[in-house]
Scaffold this motif. Structure first.
Motif, PDB file in Angstrom:
ATOM      1  N   LEU A  14      46.869  36.390  47.348  1.00 25.81           N
ATOM      2  CA  LEU A  14      46.958  35.217  46.542  1.00 25.81           C
ATOM      3  C   LEU A  14      46.332  34.789  44.926  1.00 25.81           C
ATOM      4  O   LEU A  14      46.285  34.112  44.577  1.00 25.81           O
ATOM      5  CB  LEU A  14      46.410  34.110  47.339  1.00 25.81           C
ATOM      6  CG  LEU A  14      47.705  33.973  48.491  1.00 25.81           C
ATOM      7  CD1 LEU A  14      47.055  32.345  49.340  1.00 25.81           C
ATOM      8  CD2 LEU A  14      49.656  33.664  48.097  1.00 25.81           C
ATOM      9  N   ALA A  15      46.148  36.003  44.256  1.00 25.72           N
ATOM     10  CA  ALA A  15      44.746  36.345  43.305  1.00 25.72           C
ATOM     11  C   ALA A  15      45.172  37.380  41.981  1.00 25.72           C
ATOM     12  O   ALA A  15      44.602  37.994  41.512  1.00 25.72           O
ATOM     13  CB  ALA A  15      43.226  36.848  43.842  1.00 25.72           C
ATOM     14  N   PRO A  16      46.331  36.713  41.820  1.00 22.25           N
ATOM     15  CA  PRO A  16      47.169  38.383  40.710  1.00 22.25           C
ATOM     16  C   PRO A  16      45.521  37.468  40.186  1.00 22.25           C
ATOM     17  O   PRO A  16      45.996  38.560  39.257  1.00 22.25           O
ATOM     18  CB  PRO A  16      48.244  37.731  40.983  1.00 22.25           C
ATOM     19  CG  PRO A  16      48.492  36.261  40.967  1.00 22.25           C
ATOM     20  CD  PRO A  16      47.546  36.474  41.818  1.00 22.25           C
ATOM     21  N   ARG A  17      45.282  36.858  39.149  1.00 20.60           N
ATOM     22  CA  ARG A  17      45.264  35.916  38.268  1.00 20.60           C
ATOM     23  C   ARG A  17      43.872  36.478  38.070  1.00 20.60           C
ATOM     24  O   ARG A  17      43.412  37.275  37.015  1.00 20.60           O
ATOM     25  CB  ARG A  17      45.076  34.609  37.718  1.00 20.60           C
ATOM     26  CG  ARG A  17      46.559  34.269  37.752  1.00 20.60           C
ATOM     27  CD  ARG A  17      46.207  33.025  37.402  1.00 20.60           C
ATOM     28  NE  ARG A  17      45.622  31.991  35.961  1.00 20.60           N
ATOM     29  CZ  ARG A  17      45.142  31.032  35.291  1.00 20.60           C
ATOM     30  NH1 ARG A  17      46.241  30.206  35.978  1.00 20.60           N
ATOM     31  NH2 ARG A  17      45.032  30.938  34.832  1.00 20.60           N
ATOM     32  N   ALA A  18      42.397  36.712  39.448  1.00 17.07           N
ATOM     33  CA  ALA A  18      41.243  37.100  39.446  1.00 17.07           C
ATOM     34  C   ALA A  18      41.207  38.786  39.232  1.00 17.07           C
ATOM     35  O   ALA A  18      40.762  39.211  38.624  1.00 17.07           O
ATOM     36  CB  ALA A  18      41.150  36.784  41.193  1.00 17.07           C
ATOM     37  N   ALA A  19      42.835  39.462  39.712  1.00 21.88           N
ATOM     38  CA  ALA A  19      42.587  40.848  39.229  1.00 21.88           C
ATOM     39  C   ALA A  19      43.248  41.002  38.033  1.00 21.88           C
ATOM     40  O   ALA A  19      42.382  42.137  37.666  1.00 21.88           O
ATOM     41  CB  ALA A  19      43.957  41.498  40.401  1.00 21.88           C
ATOM     42  N   GLY A  20      43.594  39.832  37.520  1.00 21.61           N
ATOM     43  CA  GLY A  20      43.502  40.270  35.848  1.00 21.61           C
ATOM     44  C   GLY A  20      42.355  40.230  35.502  1.00 21.61           C
ATOM     45  O   GLY A  20      41.800  40.780  34.696  1.00 21.61           O
ATOM     46  N   GLN A  21      42.018  39.301  35.516  1.00 22.87           N
ATOM     47  CA  GLN A  21      40.326  39.253  35.121  1.00 22.87           C
ATOM     48  C   GLN A  21      39.255  40.440  35.593  1.00 22.87           C
ATOM     49  O   GLN A  21      38.195  40.672  34.917  1.00 22.87           O
ATOM     50  CB  GLN A  21      39.641  37.433  35.589  1.00 22.87           C
ATOM     51  CG  GLN A  21      40.466  36.736  34.801  1.00 22.87           C
ATOM     52  CD  GLN A  21      40.048  36.606  33.333  1.00 22.87           C
ATOM     53  OE1 GLN A  21      38.794  36.573  33.664  1.00 22.87           O
ATOM     54  NE2 GLN A  21      40.900  36.407  32.691  1.00 22.87           N
TER      55      GLN A  21
END
Length: 124
Positions: A102-109
Motif C-alpha cells: 500500500l506504499a507505492p508513493r513511499a517507494a517513489g520517495q
C-alpha cells in the motif's frame, strides 16, 4: 564521480561531475570524517569506467552500507537492485517487494532519496 564508503560498503555516490569540487559539494556531510583512499575504490572505479563505456556491468553484488536509512528505504533499494538490466518495475511492485503493497508513493520517495547513484539504478 564521488564515492564514500565505510568498512561495510558504499555509503554515498554522486553522478559524474565536471570538477572534483562539485562531487565534494554533493557528498556534503558524508565526506566530513572520510579519509581519502583512492586504492580502496579501484575495483568499483574499473566497473564504473566499463559501465560508462557501454559494457554490461552489474553492481548488484557491490557491498553497500545504508544501515542509517529506514527499513522501508533499505528494502526498496534492495529490491531495486534485483531488477534486471533493461527492465522496469512500477513503484507498486517496488512497494510490494519492500513489504508494504500500500506504499507505492513511499517507494517513489525512497528512489528519490537514492544516495547511491548508478549502484542502485532507479529503473522503477
Amino acid at each position: 564521480m564521488g564515492l564514500v564508503a565505510s568498512d561495510k560498503g558504499l555509503r554515498r555516490t554522486t553522478l559524474p561531475q565536471a570538477y572534483p569540487e562539485d562531487c565534494i559539494e554533493q557528498l556534503g556531510h558524508a565526506i566530513t570524517e572520510a579519509a581519502p583512499s583512492p586504492a580502496h575504490f579501484e575495483d568499483i572505479r574499473d566497473k564504473l569506467v566499463r559501465y560508462f563505456e557501454g559494457e554490461e556491468v552489474s553492481f548488484e553484488d557491490e557491498p553497500i552500507d545504508v544501515e542509517d536509512a529506514s527499513p522501508f528505504h533499505r528494502a526498496a533499494w534492495h529490491a531495486c537492485r534485483t531488477i534486471p538490466k533493461g527492465e522496469t518495475r512500477t513503484y507498486k511492485w517496488l512497494a510490494e517487494q519492500a513489504g508494504n503493497a500500500l506504499a507505492p508513493r513511499a517507494a517513489g520517495q525512497a528512489m528519490a532519496k537514492n544516495r547511491l547513484a548508478i549502484i542502485i539504478l532507479a529503473t522503477a
